[in-house]
Design a protein around this motif. Structure first.
Motif, PDB file in Angstrom:
ATOM      1  N   ASP A 181      65.816 -51.641  78.156  1.00 38.36           N
ATOM      2  CA  ASP A 181      66.744 -50.588  77.754  1.00 38.36           C
ATOM      3  C   ASP A 181      66.127 -49.199  77.731  1.00 38.36           C
ATOM      4  OD1 ASP A 181      68.802 -52.382  77.509  1.00 38.36           O
ATOM      5  OD2 ASP A 181      68.487 -52.737  75.364  1.00 38.36           O
ATOM      6  N   SER A 240      65.842 -47.441  80.167  1.00 39.14           N
ATOM      7  CA  SER A 240      66.679 -46.697  81.108  1.00 39.14           C
ATOM      8  C   SER A 240      68.026 -47.396  81.208  1.00 39.14           C
ATOM      9  CB  SER A 240      66.035 -46.642  82.495  1.00 39.14           C
ATOM     10  OG  SER A 240      66.968 -46.241  83.485  1.00 39.14           O
ATOM     11  N   PRO A 241      69.104 -46.655  81.408  1.00 35.42           N
ATOM     12  CA  PRO A 241      70.407 -47.315  81.623  1.00 35.42           C
ATOM     13  C   PRO A 241      70.400 -48.235  82.833  1.00 35.42           C
ATOM     14  CG  PRO A 241      70.703 -44.969  81.202  1.00 35.42           C
ATOM     15  CD  PRO A 241      69.230 -45.192  81.395  1.00 35.42           C
ATOM     16  N   ARG A 264      62.505 -38.429  77.586  1.00 30.61           N
ATOM     17  CA  ARG A 264      63.894 -38.872  77.504  1.00 30.61           C
ATOM     18  C   ARG A 264      64.329 -39.153  76.073  1.00 30.61           C
ATOM     19  NH1 ARG A 264      64.571 -43.216  82.328  1.00 30.61           N
ATOM     20  NH2 ARG A 264      66.723 -42.939  81.660  1.00 30.61           N
ATOM     21  N   GLU A 300      68.062 -38.516  75.151  1.00 32.64           N
ATOM     22  CA  GLU A 300      68.968 -39.468  75.786  1.00 32.64           C
ATOM     23  C   GLU A 300      68.814 -40.848  75.164  1.00 32.64           C
ATOM     24  OE1 GLU A 300      70.121 -42.744  78.286  1.00 32.64           O
ATOM     25  OE2 GLU A 300      68.008 -42.160  78.025  1.00 32.64           O
ATOM     26  N   LEU A 301      67.561 -41.250  74.915  1.00 31.81           N
ATOM     27  CA  LEU A 301      67.314 -42.555  74.309  1.00 31.81           C
ATOM     28  C   LEU A 301      67.945 -42.649  72.924  1.00 31.81           C
ATOM     29  CD1 LEU A 301      63.564 -43.284  75.156  1.00 31.81           C
ATOM     30  CD2 LEU A 301      65.516 -44.683  75.814  1.00 31.81           C
ATOM     31  N   THR A 302      67.716 -41.639  72.116  1.00 30.40           N
ATOM     32  CA  THR A 302      68.233 -41.663  70.751  1.00 30.40           C
ATOM     33  C   THR A 302      69.751 -41.767  70.737  1.00 30.40           C
ATOM     34  OG1 THR A 302      66.346 -40.337  70.011  1.00 30.40           O
ATOM     35  CG2 THR A 302      68.256 -40.450  68.543  1.00 30.40           C
ATOM     36  N   GLN A 303      70.379 -41.033  71.638  1.00 21.84           N
ATOM     37  CA  GLN A 303      71.840 -41.072  71.705  1.00 21.84           C
ATOM     38  C   GLN A 303      72.339 -42.427  72.190  1.00 21.84           C
ATOM     39  OE1 GLN A 303      73.524 -37.999  74.158  1.00 21.84           O
ATOM     40  NE2 GLN A 303      75.626 -38.524  73.650  1.00 21.84           N
ATOM     41  N   ARG A 304      71.608 -43.039  73.121  1.00 22.56           N
ATOM     42  CA  ARG A 304      72.091 -44.272  73.737  1.00 22.56           C
ATOM     43  C   ARG A 304      71.732 -45.517  72.927  1.00 22.56           C
ATOM     44  NH1 ARG A 304      69.433 -47.293  77.496  1.00 22.56           N
ATOM     45  NH2 ARG A 304      68.016 -45.556  77.939  1.00 22.56           N
ATOM     46  N   VAL A 305      70.509 -45.602  72.408  1.00 20.56           N
ATOM     47  CA  VAL A 305      70.086 -46.837  71.741  1.00 20.56           C
ATOM     48  C   VAL A 305      69.851 -46.650  70.242  1.00 20.56           C
ATOM     49  CG1 VAL A 305      69.008 -47.620  73.878  1.00 20.56           C
ATOM     50  CG2 VAL A 305      67.587 -46.522  72.135  1.00 20.56           C
ATOM     51  N   THR A 344      64.647 -46.306  69.475  1.00 20.03           N
ATOM     52  CA  THR A 344      63.836 -45.314  70.170  1.00 20.03           C
ATOM     53  C   THR A 344      62.433 -45.263  69.573  1.00 20.03           C
ATOM     54  OG1 THR A 344      65.763 -43.969  70.731  1.00 20.03           O
ATOM     55  CG2 THR A 344      63.625 -42.863  70.739  1.00 20.03           C
TER      56      THR A 344
END
Length: 448
Positions: free
Chosen positions: A181, A183-184, A280, A283-288, A293
């Motif tokens: 995870d 990366s998307p 990243r 982006e990581l914090t927002q996604r996972v 993170t």
């Protein structure tokens, strides 16, 4: 060898904290042969990444214990793993490490197989005079007994009597998720790999990936280089993992052991900005999420028993273990990376990998020299038992601590504390699984 003799090779008394391993398991050729049959050929082993056979007809060759394996994706996109041996006279069907081929033709007598393992041609069959019984036989490549993948990590077993893969992996799936995870689009192997051997038993590598205790005594050269870089004395100051930073007050580290011999060590990262992944972080914090993170940016070394390790310190390394003999082991290592990272981050990752992990780096030669020193020391046959597996016993928990609860994982045991805890109880999971697999194999043979 029988159950009684096997039991005499491991001292395991959780009630008193006593644990020891007999040195014969590192030096006895008879024990090694049993390991190959009952450990490496008796349970799930890692064989590769699905991305290594991304397209139809892609393939690569590998090993499960002593047995050659051909892994390939057929025309429909289905992956499979087969014994890499012709059904006719036994010659290997594929000699190359990897490639793309619709058909594999044995170079000895010309029998041909497609990328699904089906026999598609027996040379000169029409006028060969084969009896009807031959025509009824299955001439296709022999598939492995079990084959499965978890999120692109492929595993196989030569023993059909194993649990399903997800049960086998258990809570370690959370650690594999922390890799995928990043990366998307998941992770990939950076092109290229290294292969090397060391003249020592394979279990020394199993221990070392989980061994924090050896760092300051085995890798002082790397630590001095990092110190020079941080002081500004180095002209080429690569941002790299700073082990000394782990000694800072409040920085915790620890270990987890899991069912089936798996184990992990971890450390909170006092300098997350040295990681290529740090670019990243938003982006990581927002996604996972913030918690995951943080764990992605931590130091994590994961061993999936018995043959694969993921070492994520500064860079991310994949290590595949192949025992050759009781005193010789082959390692294949790769640098892994999130798909889609920037060119700058990729270059930084590669430089970090070369710096510490690669066969020409500052860590691997130190470690393999230590393994060979151990193997030489094992020739002192008047000394039978290893010492020190009790290190950390006073802090050992047999239920989830705060860190396991944060990750939502079940553990067999765990430890957390400052740098100097340098736990060695984490090795016990592998030896317990070793004993269980060896005894299970002997039970099938009626070796009680």
């Amino acid at each position: 060898m029988n159950f009684s003799e096997l039991n005499q090779l491991i001292v395991d008394r959780p009630e008193t904290g006593e644990f020891s391993v007999h040195r014969d398991i590192f030096r006895d050729p008879e024990i090694f042969e049993l390991e190959m049959k009952h450990v490496f050929e008796g349970t799930w082993v890692f064989i590769g990444l699905a991305s290594q056979i991304a397209k139809p007809h892609d393939y690569f060759t590998t090993w499960i214990g002593r047995q050659p394996i051909l892994v390939m994706r057929d025309a429909s996109g289905k992956a499979g793993a087969f014994l890499n041996t012709c059904r006719h006279r036994g010659a290997v069907v594929s000699h190359l490490m990897h490639g793309n081929a619709k058909y594999h033709v044995c170079s000895y007598h010309g029998w041909a197989y497609d990328s699904a393992g089906r026999n598609v041609d027996i040379k000169d069959q029409k006028d060969a005079g084969y009896p009807e019984s031959f025509e009824k036989q299955d001439h296709s490549l022999m598939p492995v007994a079990r084959f499965a993948e978890y999120r692109g990590f492929m595993f196989a077993s030569l023993n059909a009597d194993v649990p399903d893969l997800e049960t086998h992996l258990g809570a370690t799936k959370t650690f594999l998720d922390l890799i995928v995870d990043q990366s998307p689009q998941g992770i990939e192997l950076i092109p290229g790999s290294s292969s090397y051997t060391f003249k020592a038993n394979w279990k020394l590598q199993i221990e070392n990936c989980l061994d924090v205790y050896h760092l300051t005594s085995t890798h002082p050269s790397f630590m001095k280089i990092v110190e020079r870089r941080n002081s500004g004395d180095s002209k080429h100051a690569l941002k790299a993992l700073d082990f000394e930073a782990y000694r800072l007050p409040g920085v915790e580290r620890g270990s987890f052991t899991f069912a089936n011999g798996h184990a992990a060590v971890w450390g909170a990262n006092p300098k997350p900005d040295v990681r290529p992944l740090f670019e990243r972080i938003d982006e990581l914090t927002q996604r996972v999420g913030q918690m995951r993170t943080k764990w992605m940016l931590s130091m994590r070394n994961l061993t999936l028993y018995p043959n694969v390790q993921f070492a994520e310190n500064a860079s991310l390394q994949l290590r595949i273990i192949r025992p050759i003999s009781v005193n010789k082991t082959e390692m294949k290592i790769y640098c892994m990376a999130p798909v889609g990272e920037s060119a700058q981050a990729r270059e930084h990752r590669l430089r970090q990998y070369e710096d510490f992990f690669n066969a020409t780096g500052l860590a691997t030669p130190d470690d393999t020299t230590a393994y060979e020193d151990c193997q030489t020391g094992y020739q002192a046959y008047n000394l039978d038992w290893q010492q020190g597996y009790e290190r950390g016993s006073n802090q050992l928990q047999y239920s989830a601590n705060a860190y396991a609860k944060e990750l939502g994982i079940e553990v067999e045991s765990c430890i957390a504390g400052p740098f100097d805890i340098q736990d060695e109880t984490v090795f016990r999971a592998g030896y317990r699984e070793w004993l269980a697999l060896m005894k299970r194999g002997l039970a099938k043979k009626g070796g009680a």
